[in-house]
Design a protein around this motif. Structure first.
Motif, PDB file in Angstrom:
ATOM      1  N   MET A   1       0.845  -1.179   0.000  1.00 21.56           N
ATOM      2  CA  MET A   1       0.000   0.000   0.000  1.00 21.56           C
ATOM      3  C   MET A   1       0.889   1.240   0.000  1.00 21.56           C
ATOM      4  SD  MET A   1      -3.221   1.039   2.397  1.00 21.56           S
ATOM      5  CE  MET A   1      -3.839  -0.590   2.226  1.00 21.56           C
ATOM      6  N   ILE A   2       0.447   2.262  -0.701  1.00 23.18           N
ATOM      7  CA  ILE A   2       1.173   3.530  -0.841  1.00 23.18           C
ATOM      8  C   ILE A   2       0.367   4.641  -0.188  1.00 23.18           C
ATOM      9  CG2 ILE A   2       2.000   5.241  -2.525  1.00 23.18           C
ATOM     10  CD1 ILE A   2       3.624   2.623  -2.469  1.00 23.18           C
ATOM     11  N   LEU A   3       1.065   5.518   0.514  1.00 23.51           N
ATOM     12  CA  LEU A   3       0.443   6.689   1.120  1.00 23.51           C
ATOM     13  C   LEU A   3       0.805   7.914   0.298  1.00 23.51           C
ATOM     14  CD1 LEU A   3      -0.944   8.186   3.531  1.00 23.51           C
ATOM     15  CD2 LEU A   3       1.338   8.381   4.497  1.00 23.51           C
ATOM     16  N   VAL A  52      -3.328  18.899   5.418  1.00 21.27           N
ATOM     17  CA  VAL A  52      -2.593  17.705   5.015  1.00 21.27           C
ATOM     18  C   VAL A  52      -3.631  16.662   4.615  1.00 21.27           C
ATOM     19  CG1 VAL A  52      -1.074  15.841   5.749  1.00 21.27           C
ATOM     20  CG2 VAL A  52      -0.624  18.191   6.500  1.00 21.27           C
ATOM     21  N   LEU A  53      -3.603  16.279   3.349  1.00 21.81           N
ATOM     22  CA  LEU A  53      -4.484  15.249   2.824  1.00 21.81           C
ATOM     23  C   LEU A  53      -3.657  13.991   2.635  1.00 21.81           C
ATOM     24  CD1 LEU A  53      -7.104  14.168   1.489  1.00 21.81           C
ATOM     25  CD2 LEU A  53      -6.261  15.162  -0.665  1.00 21.81           C
ATOM     26  N   THR A  54      -4.106  12.894   3.229  1.00 16.57           N
ATOM     27  CA  THR A  54      -3.447  11.615   3.016  1.00 16.57           C
ATOM     28  C   THR A  54      -4.443  10.664   2.369  1.00 16.57           C
ATOM     29  OG1 THR A  54      -3.964  10.970   5.300  1.00 16.57           O
ATOM     30  CG2 THR A  54      -1.774  11.827   4.889  1.00 16.57           C
ATOM     31  N   ILE A  55      -3.989  10.007   1.329  1.00 15.95           N
ATOM     32  CA  ILE A  55      -4.813   9.045   0.606  1.00 15.95           C
ATOM     33  C   ILE A  55      -4.020   7.752   0.484  1.00 15.95           C
ATOM     34  CG2 ILE A  55      -5.997   8.501  -1.562  1.00 15.95           C
ATOM     35  CD1 ILE A  55      -6.399  11.500  -1.956  1.00 15.95           C
ATOM     36  N   TYR A  56      -4.692   6.643   0.736  1.00 13.50           N
ATOM     37  CA  TYR A  56      -4.072   5.326   0.632  1.00 13.50           C
ATOM     38  C   TYR A  56      -4.456   4.695  -0.696  1.00 13.50           C
ATOM     39  CZ  TYR A  56      -3.363   6.060   5.583  1.00 13.50           C
ATOM     40  OH  TYR A  56      -2.983   6.597   6.791  1.00 13.50           O
ATOM     41  N   TRP A  57      -3.432   4.239  -1.432  1.00 17.07           N
ATOM     42  CA  TRP A  57      -3.590   3.611  -2.736  1.00 17.07           C
ATOM     43  C   TRP A  57      -2.983   2.214  -2.706  1.00 17.07           C
ATOM     44  CZ3 TRP A  57      -6.321   6.401  -6.248  1.00 17.07           C
ATOM     45  CH2 TRP A  57      -6.382   7.791  -6.080  1.00 17.07           C
ATOM     46  N   ASP A  58      -3.508   1.331  -3.543  1.00 20.07           N
ATOM     47  CA  ASP A  58      -2.903   0.001  -3.674  1.00 20.07           C
ATOM     48  C   ASP A  58      -1.483   0.102  -4.222  1.00 20.07           C
ATOM     49  OD1 ASP A  58      -5.011  -1.522  -2.684  1.00 20.07           O
ATOM     50  OD2 ASP A  58      -5.899  -1.827  -4.665  1.00 20.07           O
ATOM     51  N   THR A  59      -1.306   0.917  -5.279  1.00 17.32           N
ATOM     52  CA  THR A  59       0.008   1.061  -5.906  1.00 17.32           C
ATOM     53  C   THR A  59       0.273   2.531  -6.219  1.00 17.32           C
ATOM     54  OG1 THR A  59      -0.762   0.906  -8.205  1.00 17.32           O
ATOM     55  CG2 THR A  59      -0.290  -1.186  -7.057  1.00 17.32           C
ATOM     56  N   LEU A  60       1.507   2.869  -6.426  1.00 18.88           N
ATOM     57  CA  LEU A  60       1.877   4.226  -6.831  1.00 18.88           C
ATOM     58  C   LEU A  60       1.207   4.582  -8.148  1.00 18.88           C
ATOM     59  CD1 LEU A  60       3.633   6.777  -6.423  1.00 18.88           C
ATOM     60  CD2 LEU A  60       5.456   5.567  -7.652  1.00 18.88           C
ATOM     61  N   GLU A  61       1.166   3.620  -9.079  1.00 21.10           N
ATOM     62  CA  GLU A  61       0.579   3.866 -10.393  1.00 21.10           C
ATOM     63  C   GLU A  61      -0.919   4.134 -10.325  1.00 21.10           C
ATOM     64  OE1 GLU A  61       2.692   1.382  -9.633  1.00 21.10           O
ATOM     65  OE2 GLU A  61       4.440   2.225 -10.664  1.00 21.10           O
ATOM     66  N   ASN A  62      -1.598   3.582  -9.317  1.00 22.51           N
ATOM     67  CA  ASN A  62      -3.022   3.885  -9.169  1.00 22.51           C
ATOM     68  C   ASN A  62      -3.230   5.383  -8.995  1.00 22.51           C
ATOM     69  OD1 ASN A  62      -3.784   0.915  -7.236  1.00 22.51           O
ATOM     70  ND2 ASN A  62      -4.034   1.240  -9.426  1.00 22.51           N
ATOM     71  N   HIS A  63      -2.302   6.053  -8.317  1.00 21.09           N
ATOM     72  CA  HIS A  63      -2.416   7.502  -8.166  1.00 21.09           C
ATOM     73  C   HIS A  63      -1.830   8.229  -9.365  1.00 21.09           C
ATOM     74  CE1 HIS A  63      -1.000  11.503  -6.470  1.00 21.09           C
ATOM     75  NE2 HIS A  63      -2.300  11.602  -6.650  1.00 21.09           N
ATOM     76  N   THR A  64      -0.572   7.934  -9.686  1.00 20.52           N
ATOM     77  CA  THR A  64       0.151   8.728 -10.683  1.00 20.52           C
ATOM     78  C   THR A  64      -0.298   8.490 -12.118  1.00 20.52           C
ATOM     79  OG1 THR A  64       1.921   7.079 -10.803  1.00 20.52           O
ATOM     80  CG2 THR A  64       2.209   8.893  -9.222  1.00 20.52           C
ATOM     81  N   VAL A  65      -0.759   7.291 -12.435  1.00 22.56           N
ATOM     82  CA  VAL A  65      -1.162   6.965 -13.806  1.00 22.56           C
ATOM     83  C   VAL A  65      -2.686   6.888 -13.920  1.00 22.56           C
ATOM     84  CG1 VAL A  65      -1.002   5.264 -15.660  1.00 22.56           C
ATOM     85  CG2 VAL A  65       1.003   5.734 -14.233  1.00 22.56           C
ATOM     86  N   VAL A  90       3.019  17.258  -3.242  1.00 23.27           N
ATOM     87  CA  VAL A  90       2.538  15.879  -3.144  1.00 23.27           C
ATOM     88  C   VAL A  90       3.730  14.931  -3.175  1.00 23.27           C
ATOM     89  CG1 VAL A  90       1.114  14.094  -4.224  1.00 23.27           C
ATOM     90  CG2 VAL A  90       0.370  16.487  -4.278  1.00 23.27           C
ATOM     91  N   GLU A  91       3.761  14.029  -2.183  1.00 22.35           N
ATOM     92  CA  GLU A  91       4.798  13.010  -2.118  1.00 22.35           C
ATOM     93  C   GLU A  91       4.152  11.678  -1.781  1.00 22.35           C
ATOM     94  OE1 GLU A  91       7.404  14.727   0.883  1.00 22.35           O
ATOM     95  OE2 GLU A  91       8.783  15.312  -0.713  1.00 22.35           O
ATOM     96  N   HIS A  92       4.880  10.610  -2.032  1.00 19.02           N
ATOM     97  CA  HIS A  92       4.379   9.259  -1.781  1.00 19.02           C
ATOM     98  C   HIS A  92       5.308   8.540  -0.806  1.00 19.02           C
ATOM     99  CE1 HIS A  92       2.794  10.450  -5.731  1.00 19.02           C
ATOM    100  NE2 HIS A  92       1.719   9.834  -5.290  1.00 19.02           N
ATOM    101  N   PHE A  93       4.703   7.683   0.026  1.00 25.24           N
ATOM    102  CA  PHE A  93       5.454   6.982   1.063  1.00 25.24           C
ATOM    103  C   PHE A  93       5.036   5.527   1.111  1.00 25.24           C
ATOM    104  CE2 PHE A  93       5.195  11.395   2.166  1.00 25.24           C
ATOM    105  CZ  PHE A  93       6.444  11.700   2.684  1.00 25.24           C
ATOM    106  N   SER A  94       5.982   4.672   1.502  1.00 22.04           N
ATOM    107  CA  SER A  94       5.668   3.272   1.751  1.00 22.04           C
ATOM    108  C   SER A  94       5.852   2.995   3.240  1.00 22.04           C
ATOM    109  CB  SER A  94       6.567   2.341   0.912  1.00 22.04           C
ATOM    110  OG  SER A  94       7.928   2.581   1.227  1.00 22.04           O
ATOM    111  N   LEU A  95       5.110   2.061   3.758  1.00 21.09           N
ATOM    112  CA  LEU A  95       5.070   1.761   5.186  1.00 21.09           C
ATOM    113  C   LEU A  95       6.337   1.051   5.633  1.00 21.09           C
ATOM    114  CD1 LEU A  95       3.365   1.774   7.783  1.00 21.09           C
ATOM    115  CD2 LEU A  95       2.487  -0.464   7.084  1.00 21.09           C
ATOM    116  N   VAL A  96       6.908   1.519   6.728  1.00 18.29           N
ATOM    117  CA  VAL A  96       8.054   0.887   7.355  1.00 18.29           C
ATOM    118  C   VAL A  96       7.602   0.121   8.599  1.00 18.29           C
ATOM    119  CG1 VAL A  96      10.264   1.303   8.503  1.00 18.29           C
ATOM    120  CG2 VAL A  96       9.648   2.634   6.476  1.00 18.29           C
ATOM    121  N   GLY A  97       6.689   0.690   9.354  1.00 15.60           N
ATOM    122  CA  GLY A  97       6.171   0.050  10.563  1.00 15.60           C
ATOM    123  C   GLY A  97       4.996   0.847  11.087  1.00 15.60           C
TER     124      GLY A  97
END
Length: 102
Positions: A1-3, A52-65, A90-97
Motif C-alpha cells: 500500500m502507498i500513502l 494535510v491530505l493523506t490518501i491510501y492507494w494500492d500502488t503508486l501507479e493507481n495515483h500517478t497513472v 505531493v509526495e508518496h510513502f511506503s510503510l516501514v512500521g
C-alpha cells in the motif's frame, strides 16, 4: 500500500468552504478511482490555511497513472483547485512500521 501525502495551502478565511469542498471531492470523486483504499484530511492548528491530505492507494501507479491520467483528476481539481493559494506539494510513502491507535 502507498500513502499519498498532499500539503495544501488555501487563502485565509476560506476554511469553511474548503472543508466542504475537499470532503466532497474525496468522497464523490477520488473514492471512485482504481486502487483507492482510504483517506484522511487534517487542518493546521498553528496555520489554519494549511491542510494535510493523506490518501491510501494500492500502488503508486493507481495515483500517478490511473487517477492523474484519467477523467477523475479533472473533476477533483474543478472542486478543490480554486481554493489553492499555491500548488500543493505531493509526495508518496511506503510503510516501514506501525502500531494501532488507542
Amino acid at each position: 500500500m502507498i500513502l499519498e501525502h498532499a500539503d495544501i495551502t488555501i487563502p485565509p478565511g476560506q476554511q469553511a468552504a474548503f472543508d466542504e469542498a475537499i470532503v466532497r471531492g474525496v468522497t464523490t470523486v477520488i473514492s471512485q478511482a482504481k486502487g483507492f483504499r482510504g483517506w484522511r484530511v487534517q487542518r493546521g492548528i498553528e496555520s489554519a490555511e494549511r491542510y494535510v491530505l493523506t490518501i491510501y492507494w494500492d500502488t503508486l501507479e493507481n495515483h500517478t497513472v490511473d487517477f492523474r491520467g484519467g477523467p477523475l483528476f479533472a473533476q477533483w481539481r474543478a472542486i478543490v483547485g480554486p481554493f489553492f493559494a499555491k500548488q500543493p506539494v505531493v509526495e508518496h510513502f511506503s510503510l516501514v512500521g506501525e502500531a494501532p491507535m488507542h
